[in-house]
Design a protein around this motif. Structure first.
Motif, PDB file in Angstrom:
ATOM      1  N   ASP A   6       0.695  -1.111  -0.013  1.00  0.00           N
ATOM      2  CA  ASP A   6      -0.014  -0.048   0.023  1.00  0.00           C
ATOM      3  C   ASP A   6       0.763   1.143  -0.099  1.00  0.00           C
ATOM      4  N   CYS A   7       1.959   1.254   0.723  1.00  0.00           N
ATOM      5  CA  CYS A   7       3.006   2.359   0.745  1.00  0.00           C
ATOM      6  C   CYS A   7       3.830   2.486  -0.440  1.00  0.00           C
ATOM      7  N   HIS A   8       3.927   1.257  -0.948  1.00  0.00           N
ATOM      8  CA  HIS A   8       4.865   1.322  -2.139  1.00  0.00           C
ATOM      9  C   HIS A   8       4.373   1.852  -3.337  1.00  0.00           C
ATOM     10  N   ARG A   9       3.034   1.598  -3.369  1.00  0.00           N
ATOM     11  CA  ARG A   9       2.256   1.898  -4.607  1.00  0.00           C
ATOM     12  C   ARG A   9       1.846   3.516  -4.481  1.00  0.00           C
ATOM     13  N   ASN A  19       1.995   9.222   0.453  1.00  0.00           N
ATOM     14  CA  ASN A  19       1.188   9.356   1.661  1.00  0.00           C
ATOM     15  C   ASN A  19       2.009   9.216   2.996  1.00  0.00           C
ATOM     16  N   ASN A  20       3.197   9.006   2.954  1.00  0.00           N
ATOM     17  CA  ASN A  20       4.090   8.866   4.149  1.00  0.00           C
ATOM     18  C   ASN A  20       5.365   9.603   4.109  1.00  0.00           C
ATOM     19  N   LEU A  21       5.559  10.337   3.177  1.00  0.00           N
ATOM     20  CA  LEU A  21       6.691  11.184   3.041  1.00  0.00           C
ATOM     21  C   LEU A  21       6.794  12.726   3.838  1.00  0.00           C
ATOM     22  N   ALA A  73      -2.999  18.342   2.857  1.00  0.00           N
ATOM     23  CA  ALA A  73      -1.570  18.785   2.867  1.00  0.00           C
ATOM     24  C   ALA A  73      -0.599  17.754   2.710  1.00  0.00           C
ATOM     25  N   GLN A  74      -0.921  16.389   3.130  1.00  0.00           N
ATOM     26  CA  GLN A  74      -0.048  15.346   2.960  1.00  0.00           C
ATOM     27  C   GLN A  74      -0.080  15.112   1.652  1.00  0.00           C
ATOM     28  N   LYS A  75      -0.977  15.171   0.771  1.00  0.00           N
ATOM     29  CA  LYS A  75      -1.171  14.813  -0.461  1.00  0.00           C
ATOM     30  C   LYS A  75      -0.326  16.007  -1.274  1.00  0.00           C
ATOM     31  N   LEU A  76      -0.337  17.158  -1.182  1.00  0.00           N
ATOM     32  CA  LEU A  76       0.462  18.134  -1.610  1.00  0.00           C
ATOM     33  C   LEU A  76       1.945  18.062  -1.470  1.00  0.00           C
ATOM     34  N   VAL A  77       2.199  17.742  -0.089  1.00  0.00           N
ATOM     35  CA  VAL A  77       3.628  17.810   0.219  1.00  0.00           C
ATOM     36  C   VAL A  77       4.352  16.730  -0.119  1.00  0.00           C
TER      37      VAL A  77
END
Length: 249
Positions: free
Chosen positions: A182-185, A189-191, A221-225
């Motif tokens: 999920d994260c690798h795709r 979302n986690n950066l 905000a997470q999506k943008l950043v």
């Protein structure tokens, strides 16, 4: 045979008419319920999450990382350089918790005489490591590199949760293959900024990009950043990130 001598026949009550359909529903429902219950019960999401073994020393991350603000890298010193996040030797603990010496007048360190620290002092004197119990334990066939993640903006909190709020460390993520994929795709979302990797309380709304656009919603905000950092850090494409070779070498 006379009518009086004829055996009496048992007559089922009316509610018995519903027994057969109820039984049928129970059989069909059970056939569906059992595999679902077993599947969920033995899923990695339920087997490992919440695992919180009793350690030989009751070390509180809530106290050290939370209240005192101790950086994760003080103890896990190799996390930025190697695949394994080092478990600190007793010497690291003794830097603050050394025992005193009455002959020299050395009062010792913080709570040096606490019985809870006895395994630490025994380890320091003998040179034998403390038998810490590993919590976040991946299968041997999985290749995981801590440095590859933290040096590309994946925060400790993404996998370990709010460690700074745990008196007793527990596993909060399943660490299953599906969870990792999920994260690798969608790594965005986690950066986070690299200098905020060990700041477990960081929020994407604090980033200048979000502030410039007055974004107060955390997900937005997470999506943008995340998208911006994904390009800045040169995160590989989804084909590479989800390739079998990436994690199974």
């Amino acid at each position: 045979m006379s009518e009086e001598a004829a055996p009496k026949r048992f007559i089922f009550p009316r509610w018995a008419n519903y027994a057969l359909p109820v039984l049928a529903v129970m059989i069909v429902g059970g056939a569906l319920y059992v595999p679902v219950a077993v599947g969920l019960g033995f899923s990695p999401k339920t087997l490992a999450v919440g695992y919180a073994p009793v350690q030989p020393v009751p070390y509180s991350h809530a106290m050290h990382a939370g209240q005192l603000g101790l950086d994760c890298r003080y103890c896990h010193s190799t996390v930025e350089k190697t695949a394994f996040a080092a478990i600190p030797p007793a010497q690291v603990c003794v830097n603050c918790h050394r025992q005193g010496n009455k002959d020299t007048g050395d009062p010792g360190g913080i709570r040096a005489d606490s019985r809870r620290l006895a395994p630490i002092h025994d380890s320091w004197r003998s040179g034998k490591p403390v038998n810490w119990i590993k919590i976040h334990d991946l299968p041997d066939y999985v290749f995981f590199n801590h440095s590859a993640h933290v040096n590309h903006g994946v925060g400790c909190v993404s996998c370990h949760g709010r460690i700074d709020q745990m008196d007793v460390v527990q596993q909060v993520a399943p660490l299953s293959m599906g969870w990792c994929l999920d994260c690798h795709r969608a790594p965005e979302n986690n950066l986070r900024p690299k200098d905020q990797v060990t700041n477990l309380g960081w929020k994407p709304t604090e980033h200048p990009l979000a502030k410039d656009k007055n974004i107060t919603d955390v997900a937005e905000a997470q999506k943008l950043v995340g998208e911006a950092l994904k390009k800045e850090y040169g995160i590989r494409d989804q084909q590479y990130m989800t390739s079998c070779f990436t994690c199974h070498r």
